[in-house]
Design an enzyme around this catalytic site. Structure first.
Site, PDB file in Angstrom:
ATOM      1  N   HIS A   2       0.680  -0.548   0.174  1.00 41.78           N
ATOM      2  CA  HIS A   2       0.160  -0.151   0.040  1.00 41.78           C
ATOM      3  C   HIS A   2       0.560   1.329  -0.380  1.00 41.78           C
ATOM      4  O   HIS A   2       1.697   1.463   0.987  1.00 41.78           O
ATOM      5  CB  HIS A   2      -0.718  -0.045   1.193  1.00 41.78           C
ATOM      6  CG  HIS A   2      -1.544   0.991   1.387  1.00 41.78           C
ATOM      7  ND1 HIS A   2      -2.867   0.921   1.585  1.00 41.78           N
ATOM      8  CD2 HIS A   2      -1.284   2.236   0.811  1.00 41.78           C
ATOM      9  CE1 HIS A   2      -3.774   2.024   2.104  1.00 41.78           C
ATOM     10  NE2 HIS A   2      -2.782   2.818   1.704  1.00 41.78           N
ATOM     11  N   HIS A   4       1.419   5.347  -1.651  1.00 42.51           N
ATOM     12  CA  HIS A   4       1.557   6.454  -2.119  1.00 42.51           C
ATOM     13  C   HIS A   4       3.133   6.744  -3.142  1.00 42.51           C
ATOM     14  O   HIS A   4       3.425   7.547  -2.030  1.00 42.51           O
ATOM     15  CB  HIS A   4       0.476   7.425  -1.573  1.00 42.51           C
ATOM     16  CG  HIS A   4      -0.672   7.164  -0.758  1.00 42.51           C
ATOM     17  ND1 HIS A   4      -1.590   6.701  -1.627  1.00 42.51           N
ATOM     18  CD2 HIS A   4      -1.084   6.291   0.595  1.00 42.51           C
ATOM     19  CE1 HIS A   4      -2.512   7.109  -0.468  1.00 42.51           C
ATOM     20  NE2 HIS A   4      -2.177   6.113   0.187  1.00 42.51           N
ATOM     21  N   LEU A   5       2.590   6.914  -4.307  1.00 41.41           N
ATOM     22  CA  LEU A   5       4.226   7.422  -5.110  1.00 41.41           C
ATOM     23  C   LEU A   5       4.189   8.781  -5.251  1.00 41.41           C
ATOM     24  O   LEU A   5       5.037   9.082  -6.362  1.00 41.41           O
ATOM     25  CB  LEU A   5       4.236   6.960  -6.083  1.00 41.41           C
ATOM     26  CG  LEU A   5       5.184   5.727  -6.126  1.00 41.41           C
ATOM     27  CD1 LEU A   5       5.557   4.196  -7.032  1.00 41.41           C
ATOM     28  CD2 LEU A   5       6.391   5.609  -4.560  1.00 41.41           C
ATOM     29  N   ARG A   6       2.158   9.584  -5.645  1.00 38.82           N
ATOM     30  CA  ARG A   6       2.348  10.570  -6.233  1.00 38.82           C
ATOM     31  C   ARG A   6       2.350  10.588  -7.957  1.00 38.82           C
ATOM     32  O   ARG A   6       2.289   9.350  -8.220  1.00 38.82           O
ATOM     33  CB  ARG A   6       2.521  11.978  -5.412  1.00 38.82           C
ATOM     34  CG  ARG A   6       2.548  11.409  -4.116  1.00 38.82           C
ATOM     35  CD  ARG A   6       1.201  11.505  -3.301  1.00 38.82           C
ATOM     36  NE  ARG A   6       0.755  11.226  -1.434  1.00 38.82           N
ATOM     37  CZ  ARG A   6       0.173  11.198  -1.585  1.00 38.82           C
ATOM     38  NH1 ARG A   6      -0.453  10.560  -1.237  1.00 38.82           N
ATOM     39  NH2 ARG A   6       0.114  11.786   0.071  1.00 38.82           N
ATOM     40  N   ASN A  30      -5.197   7.375  -5.925  1.00 44.02           N
ATOM     41  CA  ASN A  30      -5.632   8.562  -5.901  1.00 44.02           C
ATOM     42  C   ASN A  30      -5.012   9.829  -5.711  1.00 44.02           C
ATOM     43  O   ASN A  30      -4.604  10.524  -5.454  1.00 44.02           O
ATOM     44  CB  ASN A  30      -5.894   8.147  -3.960  1.00 44.02           C
ATOM     45  CG  ASN A  30      -4.275   7.996  -2.952  1.00 44.02           C
ATOM     46  OD1 ASN A  30      -4.002   8.343  -3.591  1.00 44.02           O
ATOM     47  ND2 ASN A  30      -4.422   9.530  -1.870  1.00 44.02           N
ATOM     48  N   LYS A  85      -9.198  -0.204  -6.349  1.00 44.94           N
ATOM     49  CA  LYS A  85      -9.117   0.843  -4.813  1.00 44.94           C
ATOM     50  C   LYS A  85     -10.407   1.177  -4.090  1.00 44.94           C
ATOM     51  O   LYS A  85     -10.555   1.979  -4.841  1.00 44.94           O
ATOM     52  CB  LYS A  85      -7.782   1.877  -4.244  1.00 44.94           C
ATOM     53  CG  LYS A  85      -7.470   2.336  -3.040  1.00 44.94           C
ATOM     54  CD  LYS A  85      -7.873   1.599  -2.211  1.00 44.94           C
ATOM     55  CE  LYS A  85      -8.092   2.578  -0.465  1.00 44.94           C
ATOM     56  NZ  LYS A  85      -6.689   3.252  -0.354  1.00 44.94           N
ATOM     57  N   HIS A 124     -10.602   1.738   1.988  1.00 44.91           N
ATOM     58  CA  HIS A 124      -9.964   2.059   2.740  1.00 44.91           C
ATOM     59  C   HIS A 124     -11.384   1.576   3.962  1.00 44.91           C
ATOM     60  O   HIS A 124     -12.584   2.952   3.566  1.00 44.91           O
ATOM     61  CB  HIS A 124      -9.968   3.685   2.517  1.00 44.91           C
ATOM     62  CG  HIS A 124      -9.472   4.683   3.613  1.00 44.91           C
ATOM     63  ND1 HIS A 124      -8.292   5.235   3.377  1.00 44.91           N
ATOM     64  CD2 HIS A 124     -10.043   4.617   4.928  1.00 44.91           C
ATOM     65  CE1 HIS A 124      -8.417   5.972   4.797  1.00 44.91           C
ATOM     66  NE2 HIS A 124      -9.406   5.909   5.522  1.00 44.91           N
ATOM     67  N   HIS A 158      -4.814  -1.141   6.239  1.00 46.83           N
ATOM     68  CA  HIS A 158      -4.043  -0.170   6.991  1.00 46.83           C
ATOM     69  C   HIS A 158      -4.999  -0.157   7.916  1.00 46.83           C
ATOM     70  O   HIS A 158      -5.203   0.599   8.536  1.00 46.83           O
ATOM     71  CB  HIS A 158      -4.061   1.286   6.588  1.00 46.83           C
ATOM     72  CG  HIS A 158      -5.412   2.007   6.127  1.00 46.83           C
ATOM     73  ND1 HIS A 158      -6.419   1.805   5.928  1.00 46.83           N
ATOM     74  CD2 HIS A 158      -5.002   2.731   5.221  1.00 46.83           C
ATOM     75  CE1 HIS A 158      -7.087   2.660   5.407  1.00 46.83           C
ATOM     76  NE2 HIS A 158      -6.155   2.789   4.562  1.00 46.83           N
ATOM     77  N   ASP A 230       1.462   1.866   3.590  1.00 52.69           N
ATOM     78  CA  ASP A 230       0.122   2.872   3.533  1.00 52.69           C
ATOM     79  C   ASP A 230       1.472   4.311   3.294  1.00 52.69           C
ATOM     80  O   ASP A 230       1.191   5.699   3.952  1.00 52.69           O
ATOM     81  CB  ASP A 230      -0.232   3.671   4.424  1.00 52.69           C
ATOM     82  CG  ASP A 230      -1.634   4.435   4.332  1.00 52.69           C
ATOM     83  OD1 ASP A 230      -1.496   5.037   2.272  1.00 52.69           O
ATOM     84  OD2 ASP A 230      -1.817   5.127   4.853  1.00 52.69           O
ATOM     85  N   HIS A 234       3.855  13.813   2.189  1.00 58.73           N
ATOM     86  CA  HIS A 234       2.765  15.213   1.848  1.00 58.73           C
ATOM     87  C   HIS A 234       4.608  16.033   2.337  1.00 58.73           C
ATOM     88  O   HIS A 234       4.824  16.665   2.576  1.00 58.73           O
ATOM     89  CB  HIS A 234       2.174  15.112   2.805  1.00 58.73           C
ATOM     90  CG  HIS A 234       0.585  14.804   2.562  1.00 58.73           C
ATOM     91  ND1 HIS A 234       0.038  15.024   1.664  1.00 58.73           N
ATOM     92  CD2 HIS A 234       0.297  13.630   3.158  1.00 58.73           C
ATOM     93  CE1 HIS A 234      -1.276  14.445   1.639  1.00 58.73           C
ATOM     94  NE2 HIS A 234      -0.770  13.398   2.513  1.00 58.73           N
ATOM     95  N   ALA A 246      -3.030  14.707   5.956  1.00 56.67           N
ATOM     96  CA  ALA A 246      -3.361  13.377   6.398  1.00 56.67           C
ATOM     97  C   ALA A 246      -2.242  12.153   5.952  1.00 56.67           C
ATOM     98  O   ALA A 246      -2.267  12.468   4.281  1.00 56.67           O
ATOM     99  CB  ALA A 246      -4.361  12.411   6.876  1.00 56.67           C
TER     100      ALA A 246
HETATM  101  C1  NCD Z   1      -3.686   8.953   2.479  1.00 55.39           C
HETATM  102  C2  NCD Z   1      -2.691  10.138   2.069  1.00 55.39           C
HETATM  103  O1  NCD Z   1      -2.259  11.190   1.668  1.00 55.39           O
HETATM  104  O2  NCD Z   1      -2.769  10.179   0.396  1.00 55.39           O
HETATM  105  N1  NCD Z   1      -2.812   9.562   3.269  1.00 55.39           N
HETATM  106  C3  NCD Z   1      -3.227   8.754   4.743  1.00 55.39           C
HETATM  107  O3  NCD Z   1      -3.497   9.441   6.181  1.00 55.39           O
HETATM  108  N2  NCD Z   1      -2.917   7.713   4.968  1.00 55.39           N
HETATM  109  C4  NCD Z   1      -4.826   8.301   1.977  1.00 55.39           C
HETATM  110  C5  NCD Z   1      -4.826   7.539   2.747  1.00 55.39           C
HETATM  111  O4  NCD Z   1      -4.317   5.871   2.228  1.00 55.39           O
HETATM  112  O5  NCD Z   1      -5.817   6.796   3.239  1.00 55.39           O
HETATM  113 ZN    ZN Z   2      -3.106   5.046   2.076  1.00 50.64          ZN
END
Ligand code: NCD
Ligand code: ZN
Length: 326
Positions: A2, A4-6, A30, A85, A124, A158, A230, A234, A246
Protein backbone atom coordinates in the site's frame (compact mmCIF):
# COMPACT_ATOMS: atom_id res chain seq x y z
CA UNK A 1 1.46 -3.50 -0.36
CA UNK A 2 0.00 0.00 0.00
CA UNK A 3 2.10 2.84 -1.33
CA UNK A 4 1.43 6.40 -2.45
CA UNK A 5 3.91 7.53 -5.09
CA UNK A 6 2.02 10.69 -6.19
CA UNK A 7 2.88 12.28 -9.54
CA UNK A 8 5.09 14.96 -11.09
CA UNK A 9 8.03 16.22 -9.03
CA UNK A 10 6.93 14.35 -5.91
CA UNK A 11 6.86 11.08 -7.87
CA UNK A 12 10.36 11.72 -9.19
CA UNK A 13 11.60 12.41 -5.68
CA UNK A 14 9.94 9.56 -3.73
CA UNK A 15 9.71 6.67 -6.23
CA UNK A 16 13.48 5.95 -6.23
CA UNK A 17 13.41 5.69 -2.43
CA UNK A 18 10.94 2.80 -2.60
CA UNK A 19 12.47 1.24 -5.69
CA UNK A 20 15.84 1.01 -3.99
CA UNK A 21 14.65 -1.06 -1.04
CA UNK A 22 11.65 -2.97 -2.38
CA UNK A 23 11.06 -5.09 -5.47
CA UNK A 24 7.47 -4.01 -5.89
CA UNK A 25 4.52 -2.25 -4.33
CA UNK A 26 0.78 -1.87 -4.75
CA UNK A 27 0.41 1.68 -6.03
CA UNK A 28 -2.53 3.72 -4.78
CA UNK A 29 -4.63 5.53 -7.41
CA UNK A 30 -5.71 8.63 -5.42
CA UNK A 31 -4.14 11.16 -7.75
CA UNK A 32 -5.87 14.33 -8.87
CA UNK A 33 -7.73 13.27 -10.99
CA UNK A 34 -7.83 9.65 -9.76
CA UNK A 35 -6.69 6.76 -11.99
CA UNK A 36 -9.93 5.57 -13.60
CA UNK A 37 -9.17 4.36 -17.13
CA UNK A 38 -6.65 2.33 -19.06
CA UNK A 39 -4.77 5.26 -20.59
CA UNK A 40 -4.37 6.90 -17.19
CA UNK A 41 -3.19 3.67 -15.61
CA UNK A 42 -0.67 2.84 -18.35
CA UNK A 43 0.70 6.36 -18.55
CA UNK A 44 0.99 6.59 -14.75
CA UNK A 45 2.87 3.27 -14.74
CA UNK A 46 5.20 4.65 -17.45
CA UNK A 47 5.85 7.76 -15.36
CA UNK A 48 6.68 5.50 -12.39
CA UNK A 49 9.11 3.42 -14.50
CA UNK A 50 10.63 6.66 -15.70
CA UNK A 51 11.03 7.96 -12.14
CA UNK A 52 12.76 4.82 -10.84
CA UNK A 53 15.40 4.69 -13.58
CA UNK A 54 17.45 1.47 -13.51
CA UNK A 55 16.09 0.04 -10.26
CA UNK A 56 14.32 -3.32 -10.41
CA UNK A 57 10.87 -2.50 -9.08
CA UNK A 58 7.39 -3.55 -10.13
CA UNK A 59 4.58 -1.05 -9.64
CA UNK A 60 1.46 -3.17 -9.09
CA UNK A 61 -1.18 -0.84 -10.44
CA UNK A 62 -4.66 -0.16 -9.08
CA UNK A 63 -7.71 1.64 -10.39
CA UNK A 64 -9.81 4.01 -8.29
CA UNK A 65 -13.09 2.14 -7.67
CA UNK A 66 -16.15 3.30 -9.59
CA UNK A 67 -19.46 1.45 -9.78
CA UNK A 68 -19.77 1.95 -13.54
CA UNK A 69 -16.74 -0.13 -14.62
CA UNK A 70 -18.20 -2.88 -16.82
CA UNK A 71 -17.05 -6.38 -17.73
CA UNK A 72 -15.52 -5.46 -21.10
CA UNK A 73 -13.52 -2.62 -19.61
CA UNK A 74 -12.21 -4.66 -16.69
CA UNK A 75 -11.38 -7.59 -18.95
CA UNK A 76 -9.44 -5.29 -21.25
CA UNK A 77 -7.39 -3.91 -18.36
CA UNK A 78 -7.11 -7.13 -16.30
CA UNK A 79 -3.49 -7.90 -17.20
CA UNK A 80 -2.30 -4.40 -16.30
CA UNK A 81 -4.11 -4.33 -13.01
CA UNK A 82 -3.43 -5.93 -9.61
CA UNK A 83 -6.38 -4.60 -7.62
CA UNK A 84 -9.07 -1.92 -7.41
CA UNK A 85 -9.05 0.52 -4.49
CA UNK A 86 -12.30 1.68 -2.97
CA UNK A 87 -12.48 4.90 -0.94
CA UNK A 88 -15.61 6.04 0.84
CA UNK A 89 -16.33 9.57 -0.49
CA UNK A 90 -14.26 12.29 1.17
CA UNK A 91 -12.76 10.07 3.86
CA UNK A 92 -9.07 10.82 3.20
CA UNK A 93 -6.63 12.61 0.87
CA UNK A 94 -8.07 12.93 -2.69
CA UNK A 95 -11.05 10.64 -2.16
CA UNK A 96 -13.85 13.08 -3.00
CA UNK A 97 -15.17 10.97 -5.88
CA UNK A 98 -15.34 7.78 -3.78
CA UNK A 99 -18.37 5.64 -2.89
CA UNK A 100 -21.39 7.03 -1.01
CA UNK A 101 -23.61 4.56 0.82
CA UNK A 102 -22.83 0.88 0.39
CA UNK A 103 -25.86 -0.47 -1.38
CA UNK A 104 -25.25 -4.12 -2.25
CA UNK A 105 -27.61 -4.00 -5.27
CA UNK A 106 -25.71 -1.05 -6.69
CA UNK A 107 -22.33 -2.68 -6.05
CA UNK A 108 -23.35 -6.14 -7.27
CA UNK A 109 -22.58 -5.82 -11.01
CA UNK A 110 -19.01 -4.63 -10.54
CA UNK A 111 -18.22 -6.85 -7.55
CA UNK A 112 -19.56 -9.91 -9.40
CA UNK A 113 -17.36 -8.98 -12.34
CA UNK A 114 -14.32 -8.50 -10.12
CA UNK A 115 -14.99 -11.87 -8.48
CA UNK A 116 -15.21 -13.52 -11.88
CA UNK A 117 -12.01 -11.89 -13.15
CA UNK A 118 -10.20 -12.51 -9.85
CA UNK A 119 -9.50 -8.83 -9.18
CA UNK A 120 -9.01 -8.14 -5.45
CA UNK A 121 -10.83 -5.20 -3.87
CA UNK A 122 -8.78 -3.00 -1.53
CA UNK A 123 -10.88 -0.88 0.81
CA UNK A 124 -10.14 2.15 2.94
CA UNK A 125 -12.62 1.04 5.60
CA UNK A 126 -13.83 4.07 7.52
CA UNK A 127 -17.31 5.52 8.08
CA UNK A 128 -17.79 9.27 8.34
CA UNK A 129 -18.63 9.03 12.04
CA UNK A 130 -16.57 10.08 15.08
CA UNK A 131 -12.92 9.83 14.11
CA UNK A 132 -11.92 7.18 16.68
CA UNK A 133 -14.92 4.98 15.76
CA UNK A 134 -14.77 5.18 11.98
CA UNK A 135 -12.99 1.91 11.38
CA UNK A 136 -15.11 -0.06 13.84
CA UNK A 137 -18.27 1.42 12.29
CA UNK A 138 -17.15 0.21 8.89
CA UNK A 139 -16.80 -3.44 9.97
CA UNK A 140 -20.46 -4.34 9.28
CA UNK A 141 -19.88 -3.19 5.69
CA UNK A 142 -16.83 -5.45 5.39
CA UNK A 143 -18.95 -8.31 6.78
CA UNK A 144 -21.80 -7.59 4.38
CA UNK A 145 -19.44 -7.53 1.39
CA UNK A 146 -17.47 -10.60 2.50
CA UNK A 147 -20.72 -12.57 2.82
CA UNK A 148 -22.41 -11.32 -0.36
CA UNK A 149 -19.27 -11.84 -2.51
CA UNK A 150 -17.54 -14.94 -1.14
CA UNK A 151 -15.26 -15.27 -4.18
CA UNK A 152 -13.98 -11.70 -3.94
CA UNK A 153 -10.69 -11.15 -2.14
CA UNK A 154 -11.22 -8.12 0.07
CA UNK A 155 -8.21 -6.36 1.56
CA UNK A 156 -8.95 -4.29 4.66
CA UNK A 157 -6.35 -1.58 4.17
CA UNK A 158 -4.23 -0.23 7.00
CA UNK A 159 -6.22 -1.76 9.86
CA UNK A 160 -5.83 -0.04 13.21
CA UNK A 161 -8.18 -1.77 15.64
CA UNK A 162 -8.55 -5.03 17.57
CA UNK A 163 -12.07 -5.27 16.10
CA UNK A 164 -10.71 -5.41 12.56
CA UNK A 165 -8.35 -8.21 13.58
CA UNK A 166 -11.39 -10.14 14.84
CA UNK A 167 -13.27 -9.62 11.57
CA UNK A 168 -10.22 -10.73 9.60
CA UNK A 169 -10.14 -14.02 11.45
CA UNK A 170 -13.87 -14.58 11.01
CA UNK A 171 -14.29 -14.27 7.22
CA UNK A 172 -12.27 -16.41 4.85
CA UNK A 173 -12.10 -13.81 2.07
CA UNK A 174 -10.97 -10.88 4.24
CA UNK A 175 -7.26 -9.98 4.32
CA UNK A 176 -5.48 -6.95 5.75
CA UNK A 177 -2.53 -4.64 5.43
CA UNK A 178 -0.87 -3.12 8.48
CA UNK A 179 1.40 -0.07 8.46
CA UNK A 180 4.63 0.42 10.36
CA UNK A 181 3.31 3.48 12.14
CA UNK A 182 0.23 1.73 13.49
CA UNK A 183 2.52 -0.92 14.97
CA UNK A 184 4.62 1.77 16.63
CA UNK A 185 2.36 4.58 17.81
CA UNK A 186 -0.96 5.22 19.54
CA UNK A 187 -3.08 8.37 19.59
CA UNK A 188 -1.04 9.46 22.59
CA UNK A 189 2.03 9.87 20.38
CA UNK A 190 0.04 12.03 17.95
CA UNK A 191 -1.88 14.27 20.33
CA UNK A 192 -1.11 13.26 23.93
CA UNK A 193 1.60 15.90 24.29
CA UNK A 194 2.66 18.50 21.76
CA UNK A 195 0.73 17.88 18.52
CA UNK A 196 2.82 15.88 16.04
CA UNK A 197 1.70 16.64 12.48
CA UNK A 198 4.11 14.10 11.00
CA UNK A 199 2.29 11.33 12.89
CA UNK A 200 -1.14 12.45 11.66
CA UNK A 201 -2.73 10.05 9.20
CA UNK A 202 -5.96 8.34 8.32
CA UNK A 203 -7.04 6.13 9.93
CA UNK A 204 -5.87 7.96 13.04
CA UNK A 205 -3.69 5.92 15.42
CA UNK A 206 -5.81 4.24 18.11
CA UNK A 207 -5.56 2.81 21.63
CA UNK A 208 -2.73 0.74 23.18
CA UNK A 209 -4.89 -2.41 23.15
CA UNK A 210 -5.54 -1.93 19.43
CA UNK A 211 -1.82 -1.66 18.77
CA UNK A 212 -1.32 -4.85 20.81
CA UNK A 213 -3.80 -6.72 18.60
CA UNK A 214 -2.03 -5.49 15.46
CA UNK A 215 1.36 -6.46 16.85
CA UNK A 216 0.08 -9.94 17.64
CA UNK A 217 -0.89 -10.70 14.02
CA UNK A 218 2.02 -8.79 12.44
CA UNK A 219 4.80 -10.26 14.60
CA UNK A 220 3.44 -13.77 14.07
CA UNK A 221 3.09 -13.00 10.33
CA UNK A 222 -0.52 -14.18 10.33
CA UNK A 223 -0.97 -15.52 6.76
CA UNK A 224 -3.85 -13.11 6.01
CA UNK A 225 -1.85 -10.07 7.01
CA UNK A 226 0.68 -8.15 4.88
CA UNK A 227 2.87 -5.16 5.42
CA UNK A 228 1.46 -2.09 3.65
CA UNK A 229 3.42 1.00 4.58
CA UNK A 230 0.74 3.49 3.44
CA UNK A 231 3.78 5.71 3.00
CA UNK A 232 2.04 8.93 2.00
CA UNK A 233 4.35 11.87 1.28
CA UNK A 234 3.08 15.43 1.66
CA UNK A 235 5.29 18.53 1.28
CA UNK A 236 6.48 19.86 4.64
CA UNK A 237 4.44 23.07 4.44
CA UNK A 238 1.18 21.11 4.03
CA UNK A 239 1.92 19.09 7.19
CA UNK A 240 3.23 21.92 9.34
CA UNK A 241 0.11 24.00 8.75
CA UNK A 242 -3.11 24.92 10.59
CA UNK A 243 -4.91 22.32 8.42
CA UNK A 244 -2.48 19.42 8.43
CA UNK A 245 -2.65 16.94 5.51
CA UNK A 246 -3.18 13.31 6.56
CA UNK A 247 -0.36 10.91 5.71
CA UNK A 248 2.95 9.65 7.14
CA UNK A 249 6.05 9.20 5.01
CA UNK A 250 7.95 5.99 5.84
CA UNK A 251 9.08 4.39 2.56
CA UNK A 252 12.87 4.77 2.94
CA UNK A 253 12.98 3.91 6.65
CA UNK A 254 10.31 1.24 6.87
CA UNK A 255 12.55 -1.80 6.54
CA UNK A 256 15.16 -0.86 9.18
CA UNK A 257 12.44 0.22 11.62
CA UNK A 258 10.41 -2.94 11.05
CA UNK A 259 13.56 -4.97 11.62
CA UNK A 260 14.18 -3.14 14.88
CA UNK A 261 10.59 -3.77 15.96
CA UNK A 262 10.63 -7.47 15.06
CA UNK A 263 13.99 -7.91 16.79
CA UNK A 264 12.69 -6.23 19.94
CA UNK A 265 9.86 -8.77 20.02
CA UNK A 266 12.08 -11.77 19.17
CA UNK A 267 10.23 -12.25 15.90
CA UNK A 268 12.87 -11.69 13.21
CA UNK A 269 12.08 -15.10 11.73
CA UNK A 270 8.64 -13.82 10.73
CA UNK A 271 9.75 -10.57 9.09
CA UNK A 272 10.16 -12.03 5.60
CA UNK A 273 6.61 -13.43 5.61
CA UNK A 274 5.10 -10.23 6.94
CA UNK A 275 6.90 -7.95 4.49
CA UNK A 276 6.90 -10.10 1.40
CA UNK A 277 5.88 -13.76 1.23
CA UNK A 278 2.32 -13.44 2.57
CA UNK A 279 1.54 -10.75 0.01
CA UNK A 280 2.93 -12.81 -2.85
CA UNK A 281 0.53 -15.61 -1.94
CA UNK A 282 -2.50 -13.37 -1.33
CA UNK A 283 -2.06 -11.37 -4.54
CA UNK A 284 -0.56 -14.25 -6.51
CA UNK A 285 2.37 -12.13 -7.64
CA UNK A 286 6.03 -12.99 -8.17
CA UNK A 287 8.23 -9.94 -8.09
CA UNK A 288 11.79 -10.11 -9.35
CA UNK A 289 13.99 -11.39 -6.54
CA UNK A 290 15.94 -8.71 -4.79
CA UNK A 291 18.10 -9.18 -1.73
CA UNK A 292 18.10 -6.46 0.87
CA UNK A 293 20.83 -6.64 3.48
CA UNK A 294 20.22 -5.13 6.90
CA UNK A 295 23.06 -4.73 9.34
CA UNK A 296 23.01 -4.01 13.03
CA UNK A 297 24.34 -0.48 13.53
CA UNK A 298 23.00 3.02 13.96
CA UNK A 299 21.22 4.70 11.10
CA UNK A 300 20.45 8.42 11.37
CA UNK A 301 17.00 9.12 10.00
CA UNK A 302 17.23 12.26 7.82
CA UNK A 303 15.29 15.40 8.71
CA UNK A 304 14.03 15.66 5.16
CA UNK A 305 13.83 13.68 1.94
CA UNK A 306 13.50 16.47 -0.61
CA UNK A 307 10.56 18.45 0.68
CA UNK A 308 9.11 15.64 2.85
CA UNK A 309 9.65 15.00 6.56
CA UNK A 310 9.83 11.26 7.31
CA UNK A 311 8.46 9.63 10.45
CA UNK A 312 11.10 9.70 13.23
CA UNK A 313 13.02 12.49 11.46
CA UNK A 314 16.30 13.19 13.27
CA UNK A 315 16.07 10.01 15.37
CA UNK A 316 18.16 6.86 15.18
CA UNK A 317 17.32 3.32 14.16
CA UNK A 318 19.48 0.44 15.38
CA UNK A 319 19.47 -1.28 11.99
CA UNK A 320 21.01 -0.04 8.79
CA UNK A 321 20.32 -0.85 5.17
CA UNK A 322 23.77 -1.46 3.78
CA UNK A 323 23.96 -3.37 0.56
CA UNK A 324 21.52 -4.32 -2.11
CA UNK A 325 22.12 -7.15 -4.52
CA UNK A 326 19.89 -7.95 -7.46
C1 NCD B 1 -3.18 8.92 2.39
C2 NCD B 1 -2.68 9.97 1.38
O1 NCD B 1 -2.09 10.96 1.80
O2 NCD B 1 -2.86 9.75 0.16
N1 NCD B 1 -3.27 9.52 3.68
C3 NCD B 1 -3.26 8.88 4.87
O3 NCD B 1 -3.42 9.53 5.90
N2 NCD B 1 -3.09 7.59 4.96
C4 NCD B 1 -4.48 8.38 1.93
C5 NCD B 1 -4.93 7.14 2.65
O4 NCD B 1 -4.38 6.06 2.47
O5 NCD B 1 -5.86 7.26 3.45
ZN1 ZN C 1 -3.05 5.09 1.77
Amino acid sequence: MHLHLRDGEMLDSVAPLSAKYFSGAIIMPNLIPPVTDKDMLISYRDRIYNAIGDEVFEPYMTLFFKTDYDYDFLKSIRDDLTAIKLYPAGITTNSESGVEGFDIDELKPILDTMSELGIPLCIHGESNGFVMDREAEFIPIYEKLATAFPNLKIIMEHITTAKSVEALEKYENLYATITLHHLMITLDDVAGGMLKPHLFCKPIAKRPEDREALLRVALSAHPKVMFGSDSAPHPKHTKEAPGCAAGIFTAPIALPLLTELFEKHNSLDNLQNFVSTNAQKIYNITPTKKQVVLEKGDMDIPLLYGDVVPMMAGKKCSWNLITLRA
